[in-house]
Design a protein around this motif. Sequence first.
Motif, short mmCIF file in Angstrom:
data_model
loop_
_atom_site.label_atom_id
_atom_site.label_comp_id
_atom_site.label_asym_id
_atom_site.label_seq_id
_atom_site.Cartn_x
_atom_site.Cartn_y
_atom_site.Cartn_z
N VAL A 149 -30.37 -77.36 -21.69
CA VAL A 149 -31.90 -77.17 -21.60
C VAL A 149 -32.29 -77.65 -19.97
CG1 VAL A 149 -34.06 -78.24 -22.37
CG2 VAL A 149 -32.06 -78.28 -23.86
N ALA A 150 -33.16 -76.83 -19.61
CA ALA A 150 -33.54 -76.77 -18.17
C ALA A 150 -34.53 -78.02 -18.19
CB ALA A 150 -34.08 -75.44 -17.77
N ASP A 151 -34.87 -78.33 -16.76
CA ASP A 151 -36.12 -79.47 -16.76
C ASP A 151 -37.25 -79.00 -17.16
OD1 ASP A 151 -33.98 -80.97 -15.35
OD2 ASP A 151 -34.61 -80.22 -13.26
N ASP A 152 -37.67 -77.55 -17.25
CA ASP A 152 -38.76 -77.53 -18.05
C ASP A 152 -38.82 -77.15 -19.29
OD1 ASP A 152 -37.39 -75.11 -18.10
OD2 ASP A 152 -39.04 -73.92 -17.20
N HIS A 153 -37.96 -77.76 -20.00
CA HIS A 153 -37.57 -77.61 -21.56
C HIS A 153 -37.18 -76.28 -21.89
CE1 HIS A 153 -39.09 -81.67 -21.78
NE2 HIS A 153 -40.22 -81.37 -20.95
N THR A 154 -36.89 -75.42 -21.09
CA THR A 154 -36.41 -74.18 -21.64
C THR A 154 -35.02 -74.08 -21.89
OG1 THR A 154 -37.96 -72.82 -19.83
CG2 THR A 154 -35.83 -71.79 -20.78
N ILE A 155 -34.77 -73.46 -23.04
CA ILE A 155 -33.57 -73.57 -23.61
C ILE A 155 -32.63 -72.35 -22.89
CG2 ILE A 155 -31.68 -73.41 -25.65
CD1 ILE A 155 -33.89 -74.63 -27.22
N TYR A 436 -52.41 -71.90 -50.38
CA TYR A 436 -52.88 -72.58 -49.10
C TYR A 436 -52.54 -71.64 -47.86
CZ TYR A 436 -48.34 -74.55 -50.09
OH TYR A 436 -47.20 -74.84 -50.50
N GLN A 437 -52.90 -71.77 -46.61
CA GLN A 437 -52.53 -71.30 -45.47
C GLN A 437 -51.72 -72.13 -44.73
OE1 GLN A 437 -56.73 -69.86 -44.65
NE2 GLN A 437 -55.83 -67.90 -44.24
N ILE A 438 -50.61 -71.55 -43.76
CA ILE A 438 -49.85 -72.32 -42.81
C ILE A 438 -50.15 -71.86 -41.45
CG2 ILE A 438 -47.64 -73.05 -42.46
CD1 ILE A 438 -47.14 -71.86 -45.44
N PRO A 439 -50.25 -72.82 -40.71
CA PRO A 439 -50.69 -72.38 -39.27
C PRO A 439 -49.69 -72.17 -38.33
CG PRO A 439 -51.04 -74.85 -39.45
CD PRO A 439 -50.76 -74.22 -40.80
N TYR A 440 -49.87 -71.35 -37.45
CA TYR A 440 -48.78 -71.22 -36.41
C TYR A 440 -48.24 -72.41 -35.85
CZ TYR A 440 -46.34 -68.68 -32.19
OH TYR A 440 -45.49 -68.39 -31.27
N GLY A 441 -48.98 -73.46 -35.46
CA GLY A 441 -48.69 -74.61 -34.62
C GLY A 441 -47.73 -75.48 -35.39
N VAL A 442 -47.28 -75.23 -36.64
CA VAL A 442 -46.43 -75.92 -37.41
C VAL A 442 -44.97 -75.62 -36.90
CG1 VAL A 442 -47.84 -76.57 -39.25
CG2 VAL A 442 -46.11 -74.75 -39.71
N ILE A 443 -44.70 -74.25 -36.41
CA ILE A 443 -43.44 -73.86 -36.05
C ILE A 443 -43.02 -74.04 -34.69
CG2 ILE A 443 -43.06 -72.47 -38.05
CD1 ILE A 443 -43.26 -70.07 -36.24
N LEU A 444 -44.14 -74.50 -33.81
CA LEU A 444 -44.27 -74.51 -32.34
C LEU A 444 -44.12 -75.86 -31.74
CD1 LEU A 444 -47.35 -72.41 -31.22
CD2 LEU A 444 -44.86 -71.79 -30.97
N PRO A 445 -43.04 -76.19 -30.99
CA PRO A 445 -42.69 -77.38 -30.46
C PRO A 445 -43.88 -77.39 -29.13
CG PRO A 445 -41.04 -75.92 -29.61
CD PRO A 445 -41.80 -75.06 -30.65
N LYS A 446 -44.13 -78.80 -28.88
CA LYS A 446 -45.12 -78.97 -27.83
C LYS A 446 -44.71 -78.44 -26.24
CE LYS A 446 -47.23 -82.75 -30.10
NZ LYS A 446 -47.40 -84.36 -30.15
N GLU A 447 -43.33 -78.55 -26.14
CA GLU A 447 -42.96 -78.27 -24.76
C GLU A 447 -41.92 -77.21 -24.42
OE1 GLU A 447 -43.63 -82.62 -22.38
OE2 GLU A 447 -41.67 -82.43 -23.64
N HIS A 448 -41.07 -77.12 -25.41
CA HIS A 448 -40.08 -76.15 -25.15
C HIS A 448 -40.58 -74.46 -25.31
CE1 HIS A 448 -37.99 -79.66 -25.93
NE2 HIS A 448 -36.94 -79.09 -25.57
#
Length: 618
Positions: A149-155, A436-448
Amino acid sequence: MNRFVPIAMLAAFLFSLTGAAAKEPSNRYDVIVIGATPCGIATAVTAGRAGKSVLLVEPTSRFGGLVTNGLSHPDFHCFEALTGAYKEFNDRVMAYYTEKYGADSPQVKTSLGGTHGEPKVNLLVYQQMLAELPSVTLLTEHPLDQVDVADDHTIRSVTLRNPQGEKITAYGKVFVDGTYEGDLMAAAGVPFAVGREGKQEYGESLAPDEADDCVQGYNFRLTFTDQPENRVYPEPPEGYDRNDFLPLLKLLESGKLTAAMHRMTEGHTTTAIYKVQDPNLPNGKFDINDMSRGVVRLSLPQINNAWPNGDAKTRADIFAAHVRHNVGMLYFLQNDSEVPAEIQKGAREFGLCRDEFVDNHHLPVQLYVREARRMKGAKVFTQDYVSQEGNDVRSRFVPDSIAMGDYGPNCHGTDHEGPTIGGKHTGEFYQLAAPYQIPYGVILPKEHPNLLVPCAMSASHVGFCALRLEPIWASLGEAAGVAATIAIDENEPVQQVDPAAIRQQLHADGAATIYVTDVPRDHADFAAVQWWGSLGGLHGLDSIPADQYGKRGKHLRGQYYYAFPRHSAELDRPLDDALRSTWLTLAAKNQVSGDALSASATRGDFIRAAFQIAQDSQ
């Protein structure tokens, strides 16, 4: 395009992939998916069909997750909730049985539209889906070793170990964690939770008063048969100790335990151990599960807590303990001389399947890991997402939805009081919910910026207990495949991918992001109705008292029901003035306008006109 492969060709291709790669892997891919669960497979297939090169990695010898490891009785409540990649999988399973046995065969009927396939058939069908995509490379028996993982959290890359212990490094543009445990995200340094939140953290009525580190109990989903020609009685597992099961005799004597096996066609009980699921499977087979609130359980939540963060040895030890308990208890009940004859006879009615898991003593190679790590992502799916909003018949509206589900929060227990045999699970709950509906944000990490986590998704313990189902995981995996493709094509972080763009492709592919009972995926207006629902157009059409929220349709069989009432679009229904006004306001809010809207006579006319206007403006 014909996506169905002849059975003989399919079987030969499956043989070529046992424990090895389909072809020699390169070291650079567009998308790398760790975990060939139904979630991971859906991601790989979706990205592969979009022309992306994909590396799909499975640490065990058998891909397909629990769906090929005994979970053949899937968790959903009504067939209208099956959508997208998972519905295609079901259709292929049914096509297999139709081709092999005939359209009017008992096997086709028993498969319930392909939702109830034998484990070996589910494996073949998943193999078929992968065989059609030369851009997807599958590796089995390749556990994850490390992540760069790079310093900017990119794998930048992942390093795997092959069956010989050698290291293989692969570089990718987007990475997807399809494991039940969240192994990739954890190795990449993504924050995660393990255990239960306290009631106050998210205001969840189903949460405990205080937080703890307890995860939901695991067990095996064994596949049994009552057909003598295919029945194999288990041998005592390694480490078997008769003394571990002697407490069963006292429970049998007291009447608290009355049978080893219980067919759910006879209703629920708490006085048997092995839940023989209803409906059964084709060819005289049965999916066996833990007995909810039973006096003796297959699940062992008291030893599961070390699994999520455990190393290979820790997990192997927990796995072996479940084999000793789940299989050893069966051996005891079938063979021990002190077990009453009638109990022993009932236990011996069933056995393992001679033609399933033939390389592993007829046992699955994966444990049913109901819950492990949960990402702390951009959004957290909590009990609120499955709750009623106002007096609406529908659950809360989610404008950034990328998937939907219809199964309420369900927990088999998170701890155990007293002895393993004779004690009681705690933390168990089962609650109704409307789809129920499921939002995109639940599969998104905050930084990577190049990681998606559709399996160990961002949710509270209670929220996860609703999402932890293979049809939903497959839907989230499909959405991840679309999101990964867009991120690569647009050269942007996954966090900047527009959920509306994901939905547009999902709807075009027949995947729903909101539950609608009367407009299935093959309906001409499916994409239009799904689009309108994603804007909120289907919310507020009908109301229901709070004590009726989540009410299902008429009972069909087992845990399955007819469609949830009042979740239809009713496209032929005349458009009354009040709803026209509401919909015109909603359309204008979304920059959709035109004379065709005001002139619409029916709901369907309005939705089709609005959809066409929106399409033309793109």
